[in-house]
Design a protein around this motif. Sequence first.
Motif, PDB file in Angstrom:
ATOM      1  N   ASN A  43       0.869  -1.181   0.000  1.00  0.00           N
ATOM      2  CA  ASN A  43       0.000   0.000   0.000  1.00  0.00           C
ATOM      3  C   ASN A  43       0.904   1.228   0.000  1.00  0.00           C
ATOM      4  N   THR A  64      -1.126  -2.963  -4.339  1.00  0.00           N
ATOM      5  CA  THR A  64      -2.500  -2.487  -4.281  1.00  0.00           C
ATOM      6  C   THR A  64      -2.750  -1.443  -5.355  1.00  0.00           C
ATOM      7  N   ASP A  76      -8.282  -2.397  -6.100  1.00  0.00           N
ATOM      8  CA  ASP A  76      -8.170  -3.355  -4.991  1.00  0.00           C
ATOM      9  C   ASP A  76      -8.589  -2.769  -3.651  1.00  0.00           C
TER      10      ASP A  76
END
Lengths: 748, 186
Positions: free
Chosen positions: A38, A232, A236
């Motif tokens: 992330n 990500t 997502d």
Amino acid sequence: MNIHNVSRRKFIVTSATAAGGMMLGFNLPAQAAQMNANPWELPTDKEGQEVNAWLAIDPDGTVTIRVGQSEMGEGVFTSMPMIVAEELHVDWKMVKAAYASGNRYLRQKAEDYQVAAGILNEDHQVYRRMGTGGSGAVRRSRTFLQQAGASARERLKEAAAQAWGVARADVTAKDSVLSSGNRTGTFAEFATAASTVALDVEPVIKTPDQFNLLGASVARLDTPLKVNGSATYGIDIRLPGMVYAAVRANPVPYGGIDSYDADAIMGLPGVIQVVEIVPGEGQDLRSGLQPAVAVIANSYTRALSALDQMPIKWSATPNDGVNSRDLFADANAALGMPGAISVDEGDTAGAIAGATTVVEGDYQAPYQSHACMEPFNCTVHITDNRADVYGSFQNPPGALAVVAEQLGMDPINVFSHTTFLGGGFGRRSRNDEPRQAAEIARQVGRPVKMVWTREEDMMQNKMRPMAVARFKAGLGPDGMPVGWHARVAGHSITAHIRPERIENGLDNSLLAAVRNHPYNIPNQLVDMHVRNSHIPVHYWRSVNASQNVFMAEQFVDEMAQAGGHDPLDFRLKMVEDLEDWSLVLNTLKEKSGWTTDLPPGTGMGIGISEEFGTVVGQVATVTVSRRGQLTIDKIVAAVDCGHLVNPAIAEGQIESAIVYGLSACLAGEVTISGGQVVENNFDTFKVLRINEMPIIETHWALTGGDKWGGLGEPGLPPVAAAVANAIFYATGKRPREMPIVHTDLSWG
Amino acid sequence: MAMIDSTRRSFVTRIGGGAGAMALLTVVPHPASAETIDLPERESAILEAAFGSSVLTPGKISLDMPILAETGLSVPVTFKVDSPMTEADHVTRIMGFAPGNPEPVLADYQIGPRAGLAEVSTRIRLARTGFVYAAAKLSDGTLWGTKFSIIVTLGACVEDIFDLDWQRDAERRAMRAEARAAAAAE
């Protein structure tokens, strides 16, 4: 029906685990530069000691380097930290990368050291620029990223010098270790002290001859995450309590909605709400918000299914009859009229009238879709006095701005979280999706993830413009040009985005490579017409050069042939006073085994252009069967971008530009019928398949010096011209229209 | 449609007062003082022509606009002057400038006491990140001004992306014109 809610990403992770070492049998080095799946989050759970806004040092020695640009495959998560690390003298294995905060960009002006060093002025934002575009990551950020590393390094050295009672000049910094005589300490030990050090004079950044890390093909930080499926992307994102929105706008862009029957679908499973998006006063197509209707449900499949079943009647629009044939007819008609003049040197008409040979050529290129692999999406979470927006943004502060405006909130209370981008190509700098998602979330009152279908993505895309061009040149007795007249008619992006830049009908950006070609021709006239339609347009990788180089560089070949010259030598002669163009052309000649003397059905062609400060030339070798079946065998590229930060990533940029450019060159196009986009999915919008991919060789022809050219886009424009010129040598037929699939290439 | 939060001003005041690093976001009207608003040369000349002077005292007039705009195409702005708008004491003219624009005058309003309120809202176009200036002339002949720092993100993204190539084009053309002139002279 019982559907397992298994995401694609989770599937990859799961299957990788199931298959054990067989499927993903790589081992990461125990310690390597890293980043988080992330990327908007801190890579460690510790804040770390910030030395300046670009970098923070954890007690364990991890150095977090912030990245202002968005990772869409171009490698900024590796190349940008490398620039800081080059000056910081950090152990590269200790580096972690994370996105810089769009909200902080907004809140904070330049830091004192940046102003003192003369790198930024006090009105600049702390991260200077956070948009990703214009092939600008390295060329426009390098100096202030180097300064961030250098100024931090000198502060660490000064902190150690003060602690040890020695002069800063006697302290060295290498691989995260400070040392003087027999004393040593780590960056982590002195990070806190360094953050308060004031220097009388900021250090001078290194010149390329002093680089150690820059120029090395360091492994990309994002590769492991993308291989193991944990990276990500916007699509997502999952938030607690999140609902899903499937959205649809009038298939005629910016058309209205007559009626829709929400009651017809409200009883369907999982359906929560139907939301209508009504643009406000002053919100025309430039704002990005268009009339649309969205179904909100507890799963995306249910939202989309209900949307498909909901009766919607779209309004009639004045554009319902617009089609590509008429748009091209209109643009071609404009070519017969004098246009707004961009260049008028010498007496072009007179020179052509008195020429030994006159050459003429017409060309055209259609609207083009970005076709990002990740469909458009955005997730918005609004709480009392704060909004969080998640997505694949090329311009995060812009996403923040449109959400703030749409919600009537202070931008300072809006936080953008940029994910990895599943393709950007300019499309994701438009920020229509965060505005639409914010408007939906405002009406729904809970976290909403909005996802466009592929069809919505392609029908509501903001296209690369269409254009046509007419060239006319006069050649002297020696077969060299004495006059060049180029006229372009096309749809203007500037008219949508920066209308103040159009003066007296002149939009120079339509003339990329048609006006600013480097060929030394004594008399030149370049004029143009803006011909806009209702189809919204935006930047597409390499922008107008993507079509103009196809046109102009074929015409250069037409001139060479009419004048009896070899096309490569012809170009060399016209740029003999330019070191970089000559070097690129000579490199191409040597590396490609250049010849125009190949058996029928095979050909070599050249295309070359300069964009964002980088010269790229390419030679294509093609085979065409007698029935017209085209195979691209090989592309050889020669590139002068001055210097390289990471050669492996740079080579990847050239290769990906060639893939993207070949799709548009060969088969990809957007046609308009009934005011709508016809090619709304990959069954009709063709992209290059793996079996069609040629061998690519990239050769660096670097002139160095002050040149720091961009690399994200300049590799694209030459490929279509090189292929088209090669086709001419193979078949005697010249493809005057993009995509080439429209030209019958059969021969013999 | 969504409009700009009317409490922005108090908010900006708060962050402006709160942190030194954010001081440049401070846009509250300054108390009247001997200081003046520094205007760029071109805008000074326009003001000189319009008002007979380009010396602006900070205060009285305020600019309400977002501190951030995605594009500069349509930015909401409110010019507001603290005035009772009576026959004896009113605003006669309000002007707005954006030095970053090719055409810097954003707004030029001539008003009188019958306007009742010295407040004008409109939408403006901005070419790039920078300061927006506002000036007001009062019936007593005094001139007041303020300035506001706004970030235009699209400007940051596409600003001068082509300028490098145009600059090279211009250099090449100049170099060759010179070479041709030299050859012609021989």
